[in-house]
Design an enzyme around this catalytic site. Structure first.
Site, mmCIF file in Angstrom:
data_model
loop_
_atom_site.group_PDB
_atom_site.id
_atom_site.type_symbol
_atom_site.label_atom_id
_atom_site.label_comp_id
_atom_site.label_asym_id
_atom_site.label_seq_id
_atom_site.Cartn_x
_atom_site.Cartn_y
_atom_site.Cartn_z
ATOM 1 N N TYR A 184 0.684 -1.144 0.065
ATOM 2 C CA TYR A 184 0.005 -0.019 -0.026
ATOM 3 C C TYR A 184 0.863 1.273 0.060
ATOM 4 O O TYR A 184 2.108 1.430 0.703
ATOM 5 C CB TYR A 184 -1.031 0.051 1.097
ATOM 6 C CG TYR A 184 -2.180 -1.073 0.972
ATOM 7 C CD1 TYR A 184 -3.099 -0.930 0.232
ATOM 8 C CD2 TYR A 184 -1.730 -2.236 1.839
ATOM 9 C CE1 TYR A 184 -4.121 -2.029 0.166
ATOM 10 C CE2 TYR A 184 -2.877 -3.320 1.713
ATOM 11 C CZ TYR A 184 -3.886 -2.968 0.886
ATOM 12 O OH TYR A 184 -4.796 -4.183 0.929
ATOM 13 N N PHE A 213 -19.921 -12.930 5.394
ATOM 14 C CA PHE A 213 -19.244 -12.286 6.643
ATOM 15 C C PHE A 213 -20.156 -10.975 6.851
ATOM 16 O O PHE A 213 -20.700 -10.553 7.711
ATOM 17 C CB PHE A 213 -18.101 -12.200 6.685
ATOM 18 C CG PHE A 213 -17.431 -11.536 7.946
ATOM 19 C CD1 PHE A 213 -17.285 -12.134 9.234
ATOM 20 C CD2 PHE A 213 -16.948 -10.144 7.768
ATOM 21 C CE1 PHE A 213 -16.805 -11.138 10.373
ATOM 22 C CE2 PHE A 213 -16.702 -9.346 8.749
ATOM 23 C CZ PHE A 213 -16.377 -10.016 10.304
ATOM 24 N N TYR A 224 -15.485 4.239 4.043
ATOM 25 C CA TYR A 224 -14.747 3.343 2.949
ATOM 26 C C TYR A 224 -13.766 2.310 3.663
ATOM 27 O O TYR A 224 -12.924 2.869 4.287
ATOM 28 C CB TYR A 224 -14.011 3.507 1.630
ATOM 29 C CG TYR A 224 -13.484 2.647 0.863
ATOM 30 C CD1 TYR A 224 -14.322 1.740 0.220
ATOM 31 C CD2 TYR A 224 -12.106 2.304 0.499
ATOM 32 C CE1 TYR A 224 -13.839 0.830 -0.570
ATOM 33 C CE2 TYR A 224 -11.536 1.644 -0.112
ATOM 34 C CZ TYR A 224 -12.256 0.773 -0.797
ATOM 35 O OH TYR A 224 -11.978 -0.221 -1.767
ATOM 36 N N ALA A 278 -16.325 -13.892 2.816
ATOM 37 C CA ALA A 278 -16.243 -12.618 3.098
ATOM 38 C C ALA A 278 -17.560 -12.041 2.793
ATOM 39 O O ALA A 278 -17.933 -11.175 3.747
ATOM 40 C CB ALA A 278 -15.207 -11.958 2.167
ATOM 41 N N ASN A 290 -15.200 -14.588 -3.363
ATOM 42 C CA ASN A 290 -14.977 -14.644 -2.115
ATOM 43 C C ASN A 290 -16.264 -14.718 -1.258
ATOM 44 O O ASN A 290 -16.723 -13.931 -0.665
ATOM 45 C CB ASN A 290 -14.135 -13.205 -1.546
ATOM 46 C CG ASN A 290 -13.483 -13.372 -0.275
ATOM 47 O OD1 ASN A 290 -13.954 -14.402 0.502
ATOM 48 N ND2 ASN A 290 -12.450 -12.541 0.010
ATOM 49 N N HIS A 314 -15.166 -2.932 -1.231
ATOM 50 C CA HIS A 314 -14.977 -3.878 -2.288
ATOM 51 C C HIS A 314 -14.677 -5.279 -1.882
ATOM 52 O O HIS A 314 -13.819 -5.379 -1.152
ATOM 53 C CB HIS A 314 -14.033 -3.479 -3.359
ATOM 54 C CG HIS A 314 -14.409 -1.991 -4.016
ATOM 55 N ND1 HIS A 314 -14.036 -0.877 -3.524
ATOM 56 C CD2 HIS A 314 -15.262 -1.808 -4.801
ATOM 57 C CE1 HIS A 314 -14.368 0.077 -4.344
ATOM 58 N NE2 HIS A 314 -15.159 -0.422 -5.022
ATOM 59 N N LYS A 357 -22.564 -9.516 5.126
ATOM 60 C CA LYS A 357 -24.119 -10.055 5.063
ATOM 61 C C LYS A 357 -24.643 -10.215 6.284
ATOM 62 O O LYS A 357 -25.715 -9.576 6.703
ATOM 63 C CB LYS A 357 -24.551 -10.910 4.073
ATOM 64 C CG LYS A 357 -24.426 -10.311 2.565
ATOM 65 C CD LYS A 357 -25.073 -11.622 1.732
ATOM 66 C CE LYS A 357 -25.025 -11.145 0.300
ATOM 67 N NZ LYS A 357 -25.807 -11.881 -0.751
ATOM 68 N N LYS A 358 -24.322 -10.641 7.245
ATOM 69 C CA LYS A 358 -24.405 -10.807 8.621
ATOM 70 C C LYS A 358 -24.620 -9.501 9.432
ATOM 71 O O LYS A 358 -25.383 -9.506 10.485
ATOM 72 C CB LYS A 358 -23.708 -11.802 9.326
ATOM 73 C CG LYS A 358 -23.575 -13.227 9.077
ATOM 74 C CD LYS A 358 -22.784 -14.082 10.011
ATOM 75 C CE LYS A 358 -21.237 -13.738 10.124
ATOM 76 N NZ LYS A 358 -20.337 -14.534 11.130
#
Length: 243
Positions: free
Chosen positions: A113, A205, A156, A202, A199, A194, A207-208
């Protein structure tokens, strides 16, 4: 990034391609060294405390559905029966500990990064957190604040990741819950991120926690397959809505 140029048959070797290959090898060696340092820290932590791997219930449902790396939207899944686990997410990112996040990212993610990533993480204040287990930095969530048209603020999630030996302990859940709770107390309208389209762990995860797929972007990633991603978004319900 340098662009490689094609060479004709029987010509001299492409020096640009050679330089790019050497840069990749050096980057891999650097990542390996950082990972070894983190493993040494983990071993020292295991020697100082009995509460480590034996508390990780590998037969739990959460372990079987463990989430992947945070680069493309992964997170550390939560475990079951984790009584006694103490995870400290009080670590706010500052100039003096940003190197810990850099080492963690090197061990977790296959990309390096840039300075803007860390500047954005620092500017997000308490929305970026480091997670510690036995005084060892084992996970993080890094966010960026953005202003939408009309002035609304949204968050974000740039990365969310936990070292593999510590997944299944609920660390990813604690990090994400912190951001959700803090956003609800502040003037933040939306949280989004994103996730690579394949995946599934993920996606499940997030959505929970009420995230929904709101868009699909083709060819979002350049170095992984599939290159497409979903945009996952969540509208924030404020703790004290204005009347």
């Amino acid at each position: 990034m340098k662009k490689a140029v094609s060479t004709s048959h029987c010509s001299q070797p492409n020096t640009i391609e050679y330089d790019m290959a050497m840069e990749w090898i050096l980057a891999q060696e650097k990542a390996t060294r950082c990972l070894r340092e983190l493993h040494k820290d983990i071993e020292r932590a295991r020697m100082r405390s009995d509460a480590c791997f034996w508390l990780w219930n590998t037969d739990s449902k959460a372990e079987r559905e463990r989430d992947g790396g945070g680069w493309w939207g992964g997170a550390a899944g939560e475990g079951e029966g984790e009584v006694g686990i103490v995870v400290d997410i009080a670590g706010r990112l500052r100039d003096k500990n940003v190197m810990q996040l850099k080492k963690l990212n090197t061990a977790l993610f296959p990309v390096r990064y840039n300075d803007k990533y860390y500047a954005d993480a620092l500017a997000s204040a308490d929305l970026t957190k480091l997670a510690y287990f036995n005084d060892i930095c084992v996970g993080s969530i890094a966010c960026r604040l953005e202003r939408k048209e009309g002035g609304a603020i949204r968050v974000y999630i740039m990365t969310l990741g936990v070292l593999a030996p510590y997944r299944g302990l609920g660390i990813g859940t604690k990090l994400l819950t912190h951001v959700l709770d803090l956003s609800a107390k502040q003037n933040i309208s939306e949280i989004y991120l994103h996730v690579q389209t394949n995946n599934d762990d993920a996606i499940a995860f997030y959505k929970k926690f009420g995230f929904e797929i709101t868009d699909t972007i083709q060819n979002y990633y350049t170095n992984i397959t599939p290159p497409d991603c979903y945009v996952l978004s969540k509208v924030v319900s404020h703790a004290n809505p204005k009347k």
